[in-house]
Write a protein that holds these residues in place. Structure first.
Motif, PDB file in Angstrom:
ATOM      1  N   ILE A  63      38.143  -4.519  50.428  1.00 27.82           N
ATOM      2  CA  ILE A  63      37.723  -3.136  50.291  1.00 27.82           C
ATOM      3  C   ILE A  63      37.798  -2.731  48.828  1.00 27.82           C
ATOM      4  CG2 ILE A  63      38.451  -2.559  52.631  1.00 27.82           C
ATOM      5  CD1 ILE A  63      40.988  -1.339  51.468  1.00 27.82           C
ATOM      6  N   ARG A  64      37.497  -1.484  48.537  1.00 32.58           N
ATOM      7  CA  ARG A  64      37.375  -0.995  47.176  1.00 32.58           C
ATOM      8  C   ARG A  64      38.626  -1.284  46.345  1.00 32.58           C
ATOM      9  NH1 ARG A  64      38.413   3.631  44.202  1.00 32.58           N
ATOM     10  NH2 ARG A  64      36.761   4.205  42.724  1.00 32.58           N
ATOM     11  N   GLN A  65      39.806  -1.024  46.900  1.00 34.73           N
ATOM     12  CA  GLN A  65      41.044  -1.188  46.148  1.00 34.73           C
ATOM     13  C   GLN A  65      41.338  -2.656  45.812  1.00 34.73           C
ATOM     14  OE1 GLN A  65      40.664   0.604  48.836  1.00 34.73           O
ATOM     15  NE2 GLN A  65      41.062   2.727  48.176  1.00 34.73           N
ATOM     16  N   ASP A  66      40.747  -3.580  46.542  1.00 35.22           N
ATOM     17  CA  ASP A  66      40.999  -5.002  46.306  1.00 35.22           C
ATOM     18  C   ASP A  66      40.259  -5.543  45.095  1.00 35.22           C
ATOM     19  OD1 ASP A  66      42.640  -5.248  48.586  1.00 35.22           O
ATOM     20  OD2 ASP A  66      40.874  -5.451  49.867  1.00 35.22           O
ATOM     21  N   THR A  80      39.707  -6.136  41.693  1.00 36.12           N
ATOM     22  CA  THR A  80      40.445  -6.046  40.441  1.00 36.12           C
ATOM     23  C   THR A  80      40.105  -7.246  39.565  1.00 36.12           C
ATOM     24  OG1 THR A  80      42.357  -7.240  41.313  1.00 36.12           O
ATOM     25  CG2 THR A  80      42.355  -4.838  41.566  1.00 36.12           C
ATOM     26  N   ASN A  98      31.782  -0.383  50.302  1.00 38.51           N
ATOM     27  CA  ASN A  98      32.483   0.572  49.426  1.00 38.51           C
ATOM     28  C   ASN A  98      33.031  -0.067  48.157  1.00 38.51           C
ATOM     29  OD1 ASN A  98      34.720  -0.849  50.323  1.00 38.51           O
ATOM     30  ND2 ASN A  98      35.582   0.846  51.537  1.00 38.51           N
ATOM     31  N   THR A  99      32.829  -1.361  47.968  1.00 39.58           N
ATOM     32  CA  THR A  99      33.258  -2.031  46.732  1.00 39.58           C
ATOM     33  C   THR A  99      32.179  -1.980  45.648  1.00 39.58           C
ATOM     34  OG1 THR A  99      32.415  -4.184  47.480  1.00 39.58           O
ATOM     35  CG2 THR A  99      34.703  -3.630  48.050  1.00 39.58           C
ATOM     36  N   ARG A 151      32.912  -0.210  42.080  1.00 39.47           N
ATOM     37  CA  ARG A 151      33.844  -0.935  41.215  1.00 39.47           C
ATOM     38  C   ARG A 151      33.238  -2.258  40.741  1.00 39.47           C
ATOM     39  NH1 ARG A 151      40.044   0.337  42.405  1.00 39.47           N
ATOM     40  NH2 ARG A 151      40.097  -0.902  40.504  1.00 39.47           N
TER      41      ARG A 151
END
Length: 420
Positions: A366-369, A371, A404-405, A408
Motif C-alpha cells: 500500500i501507499r505507506q510501504d 519507500t 493508492n501507491t 508516491r
C-alpha cells in the motif's frame, strides 16, 4: 468459188459460236482477279499501320513487375470487329502507382517487405484458432534482408483499468519504437486512456478469465499470439496491473536483449502444492517426474513464444486434466519448458513477489510501504546468475502494488530509477 466460200463459212461457225459463249466468263474472271488484287494491295497498306498486327515496331509497356498483363480478346469475336478501331486499354496501374521508365523511378510508392512487416492493428476479428495459426508462422532464413530494431513486447494481463498506467508511461517515455504494449482485460471493460499514453488503443480482442481456471493460460497465449504478429517483437514480458518496473527502460532493455536464457520459473517441489496437483491421466504425455511449478510471470524470447503458441501436444492435456486445485498458469509453462527447452531456461523469473506472509496470494503493498529502502531491497537485495556470471540485479519488475501507491511512485521512483 461459191462452193468454197460456203464450205468456209460452215466450217468456221463453231469457233465464233464458242468465242461468243466464253467471252462473258473470261471478262468476269478478269474482273474478280483485278478486284482481289486491288483489295489485297489495300489491306497490305492498312495492316502495315494497324496497332493490332504490328509487332515488330511496337514498344513494350514497362510496368511494375507485380502487375498482370491484360488477357487477349476472345476467339469468338466477329471478323468485322478485328479491323475496326480498338477500344482504349484499361489502366493496369494501382492507385498511386506510376509507369517506370529507364530515366525516372518513383520510389515513394513502392510497397516492399518492410511495408508488409509493419505492426498490424491490435483490433482484429480473428478467432483464437485463426490467430494462433497466423502467429505460429516462422521464417526459415535467419538473416533478414533489411535492418530493424528489436522490440520488447510488454503484455498486460488485467481485470480492467490500469491504475498504474501513468507510472508506466513515465517508464516508456522517450523510447518509442523499441517497445510494444498489449492489454488483455475483461471484454466488458470499455474505459479510455489519453491519446498520448503508451496504452492508447492497445487492448486486444479478449475473453473472460477466472483466477485459477485454465482460461488464464488461454489469455496468456492470446497475448503472445498477438505480440508475435509484429516481427520486430523479440522479447516478451507478462505483466499484471499491479506490477511496476524496478529499473529504467534502458537497463531493462539491455538486460533482456543481452540474455542468453529465457526466464520461466520452474522447480520440483514435493507435497500437495506441486506434485500433489499432478493428475495421473496426463500420462504418457506428461509423467510425474516431469511435473514442475513456478510463477506465471515470465520473460521469454521469440523462439520460445512461437513454441508456446504452436503447442498442440501438452497444452490440450492441461486443459483436459488440470482443474480444481491444479492451476494451469502455475504448472503449464514450467512443465512445458522443462520438458523441451530446459537447456535455454534460467528456471527463474524476473518479477519479484513477496510470499513470506503465506497464503494463496502474495503480499500487497500500500501507499505507506513505498519507500526508498523497499526499492533498494527489491533492486539489489539478492544474488543470481546472468549469462554465467554472478550479479545482484535479479529482478526487473515487482508486484503487488495497489492503486493508492501511484502518487508516491511518481514522486520519487523515477528519480531513484533514473527514468529518461
Amino acid at each position: 468459188m461459191w462452193t468454197k466460200q460456203k464450205d468456209y463459212s460452215v466450217a468456221s461457225f463453231p469457233k465464233h459460236f464458242s468465242l461468243q459463249m466464253h467471252l462473258p466468263g473470261l471478262i468476269s474472271h478478269f474482273l474478280i482477279f483485278g478486284s482481289g488484287l486491288a483489295l489485297g494491295i489495300t489491306l497490305s497498306f492498312y495492316l502495315k499501320d494497324s496497332p493490332l498486327i504490328n509487332f515488330q515496331h511496337q514498344k513494350p509497356l514497362m510496368l511494375h513487375s507485380n502487375i498482370a498483363t491484360a488477357p487477349p480478346p476472345p476467339l469468338s469475336k466477329p471478323r468485322s470487329s478485328l479491323f475496326s478501331s480498338p477500344p482504349p486499354l484499361p489502366s493496369l496501374l494501382l492507385p498511386n502507382q506510376t509507369v517506370v521508365s529507364n530515366t525516372t523511378r518513383n520510389t515513394t510508392t513502392r510497397i516492399g517487405l518492410t511495408e508488409y512487416l509493419k505492426p498490424p492493428n491490435v483490433r482484429h476479428d480473428m478467432d483464437d484458432k485463426e490467430l494462433f495459426w497466423r502467429a505460429s508462422m516462422v521464417q526459415k532464413l535467419n538473416k533478414t534482408p533489411f535492418d530493424f530494431t528489436p522490440k520488447i513486447a510488454f503484455m498486460f494481463l488485467t481485470r480492467g483499468a490500469l491504475a498504474l498506467a501513468p507510472f508506466w508511461d513515465t517508464f516508456f517515455k522517450g523510447h518509442e519504437g523499441i517497445y510494444s504494449v498489449y492489454v488483455h482485460s475483461d471484454p466488458s471493460f470499455n474505459d479510455t486512456v489519453p491519446q498520448n499514453s503508451a496504452f492508447y488503443e492497445r487492448w486486444i480482442p479478449s475473453k473472460n478469465v477466472r483466477w485459477g481456471d485454465p482460461n488464464m493460460m488461454d489469455a496468456e497465449r492470446r497475448l503472445l499470439a498477438n505480440a508475435l504478429l509484429d516481427f520486430s517483437n523479440q522479447r516478451f514480458v507478462l505483466i499484471s496491473e499491479s506490477c511496476i518496473p524496478l529499473f529504467n527502460f534502458s537497463t531493462v532493455y539491455n538486460y533482456l536483449m543481452g540474455s542468453t536464457k529465457t526466464f520461466v520459473e520452474a522447480y520440483d517441489l514435493p507435497g500437495a502444492v506441486n506434485r500433489g496437483r499432478y493428475n495421473t491421466r496426463m500420462r504418457p504425455q506428461i509423467r510425474i517426474q516431469q511435473w514442475r511449478k513456478g510463477s506465471q510471470w515470465f520473460q521469454m524470447d521469440r523462439a520460445l513464444a512461437l513454441e508456446v503458441v504452436a503447442d498442440q501436444k501438452y497444452f490440450p492435456v492441461f486443459k483436459r486434466f488440470c482443474h480444481g486445485s491444479c492451476y494451469t498458469d502455475e504448472h503449464y509453462l514450467p512443465t512445458f519448458v522443462s520438458i523441451r527447452f530446459w537447456r535455454r531456461n534460467s528456471n527463474r523469473t524476473l518479477t519479484w513477489v513477496d510470499w513470506t506472509r503465506g497464503g494463496p496470494h502474495p503480499t500487497r503493498f500500500i501507499r505507506q510501504d513505498v519507500t526508498t529502502d523497499l526499492f533498494n531491497r527489491l533492486r539489489h537485495g539478492g544474488k543470481c546468475e546472468y549469462n554465467g556470471k554472478r550479479t545482484d540485479v535479479c529482478h526487473l519488475f515487482a508486484r503487488k502494488f495497489l492503486p493508492n501507491t501511484l502518487d508516491r511512485l511518481l514522486r520519487f521512483a523515477p528519480k531513484l530509477m533514473q527514468f529518461n
